[in-house]
Design an enzyme around this catalytic site. Structure first.
Site, PDB file in Angstrom:
ATOM      1  N   CYS A   1       6.083   1.483  -1.160  1.00  0.00           N
ATOM      2  CA  CYS A   1       5.951   2.855  -1.660  1.00  0.00           C
ATOM      3  C   CYS A   1       4.838   3.631  -0.950  1.00  0.00           C
ATOM      4  O   CYS A   1       4.905   4.860  -0.832  1.00  0.00           O
ATOM      5  CB  CYS A   1       5.726   2.849  -3.173  1.00  0.00           C
ATOM      6  SG  CYS A   1       4.390   1.778  -3.742  1.00  0.00           S
TER       7      CYS A   1
ATOM      8  N   HIS B   1       1.089   8.345  -5.358  1.00  0.00           N
ATOM      9  CA  HIS B   1       0.107   7.850  -4.398  1.00  0.00           C
ATOM     10  C   HIS B   1      -0.450   9.006  -3.576  1.00  0.00           C
ATOM     11  O   HIS B   1       0.310   9.812  -3.024  1.00  0.00           O
ATOM     12  CB  HIS B   1       0.735   6.831  -3.450  1.00  0.00           C
ATOM     13  CG  HIS B   1       1.051   5.513  -4.086  1.00  0.00           C
ATOM     14  ND1 HIS B   1       0.647   5.182  -5.353  1.00  0.00           N
ATOM     15  CD2 HIS B   1       1.726   4.433  -3.597  1.00  0.00           C
ATOM     16  CE1 HIS B   1       1.068   3.949  -5.633  1.00  0.00           C
ATOM     17  NE2 HIS B   1       1.719   3.487  -4.589  1.00  0.00           N
TER      18      HIS B   1
END
Length: 362
Positions: free
Chosen positions: A156, A252
């Site tokens: 990810c 993120h």
């Protein structure tokens, strides 16, 4: 046309829940099987989510579909390929290494696990970047004697980085990348996950294996497939990163420094990102956003709480694009990417959509 029958393995975990939310009302994929650990087998999905204190451990914002809540969960070991057209895998790498090849002998497997990302005959697909790598699947089938195949999605953290590097690599060339990530707690899942007393009022400066994954995967994604469709050559960009965990639920954040192959201006770098459309075949997929990258001028953006859900969590948001005086032809910027949507469930579904559009699925 009948929908593709899909089984989801690892259905009770956080990534599995994102798959369920993303597949609700999908135009050509229907969840007809849910699999999890033996302790959940035989229970309805709703009961399998029920904790000992009575809480239903459904953690995504979208409501749990009633039809899914009533479905009976089976053990991952009991999944039979003959009952499904495709499989989505949201399990840990050690489980994936045993389970996914068993299913791939007969049906396609789309995986969020890292188990097969680095195999030479396995493409690592982000559809707008490297849809052209998909023919490697045929080499995988031939080499392994499978009717199906395994296609994992990247880590990810890699996803947002690779998406923002792709337009720069195409327009200017990229020589080197330095990146520091501030990664959400959801990236570690719920079990065992991140202990609250470890992350509150704190930054954890190390995530095991994460930095190596980003460094290797970025080069593979930006690489090139040979004319025969049988071998990938990684990009020669040098990548170095530091990956940290912060007290953020989803999304993120990454601080990126990149050395380009030729000179550019801030305006040209921003324009390259804003105008990037990626592979044409990816733009019309059901899960595709209207733009893969959103560039913001506000110096206080992007922020995970405000920007992670841009275009349903499928866009990477970029801000603070500046020249860097240390790297040759250097630039720096900040990005936010949704780690459990584009970086996990929706990213895997997007790959399945791509392969169907390319005639490699269904």
């Amino acid at each position: 046309m009948a929908k593709l029958r899909a089984v989801l393995i690892g259905a009770t975990g956080l990534a599995g829940q994102q798959f369920i939310a993303a597949l609700k009302d999908h135009p050509f994929i229907e969840l007809t099987g849910l699999a999890a650990s033996p302790r959940s087998a035989g229970k309805s999905y709703g009961d399998a989510l029920r904790a000992s204190n009575g809480m239903q451990a459904w953690f995504v914002p979208e409501p749990l579909p009633e039809a899914i809540a009533r479905m009976t969960v089976i053990s991952g070991d009991a999944v039979q390929a003959k009952d499904y057209d495709i499989a989505f895998s949201a399990v840990e790498a050690d489980v994936a290494r045993e389970l996914e090849p068993r299913l791939a002998r007969d049906i396609p497997v789309f995986s969020a696990a890292s188990a097969f990302r680095y195999d030479d005959d396995v493409p690592l697909l982000i559809p707008p970047i490297n849809a052209a790598h998909a023919p490697l699947i045929q080499a995988q089938r031939k080499q392994r004697g499978w009717k199906g195949f395994i296609v994992p999605i990247p880590n990810c953290t890699t996803t947002g980085l690779a998406v923002t590097l792709a337009p720069l690599a195409e327009r200017f060339g990229v020589k080197a990348v330095l990146m520091t990530s501030l990664q959400a707690m959801s990236g570690a899942g719920r079990s065992p996950g991140v202990i609250g007393l470890d992350i509150l009022d704190n930054v954890v400066p190390y995530i095991p294996k994460e930095e190596h994954k980003v460094e290797v995967e970025t080069k593979k994604i930006l690489g090139s497939l040979d004319a025969a469709g049988a071998a990938l050559t990684p990009h020669d960009v040098r990548v170095s990163c530091t990956c940290t965990r912060v007290a953020v639920l989803e999304g993120h954040t990454e601080s990126v420094f990149v050395s380009l192959s030729k000179k550019a201006t801030v305006a040209e770098v921003a324009q390259a990102m804003r105008e990037w459309k990626g592979a044409e075949v990816a733009s019309n997929l059901p899960s595709a956003p209207p733009r893969w990258i959103e560039v913001l001028d506000d110096p206080f953006r992007p922020q995970p709480r405000m920007d992670r859900d841009t275009h349903g969590g499928m866009a990477t948001t970029v801000g603070r694009i500046r020249e860097d005086g240390v790297l040759e032809n250097g630039f720096k910027y900040v990005l936010v990417s949704h780690n459990t949507k584009f970086g996990a469930a929706k990213g895997a579904i997007l790959v399945a959509e791509l392969l169907r559009a390319q005639g490699l699925l269904g």
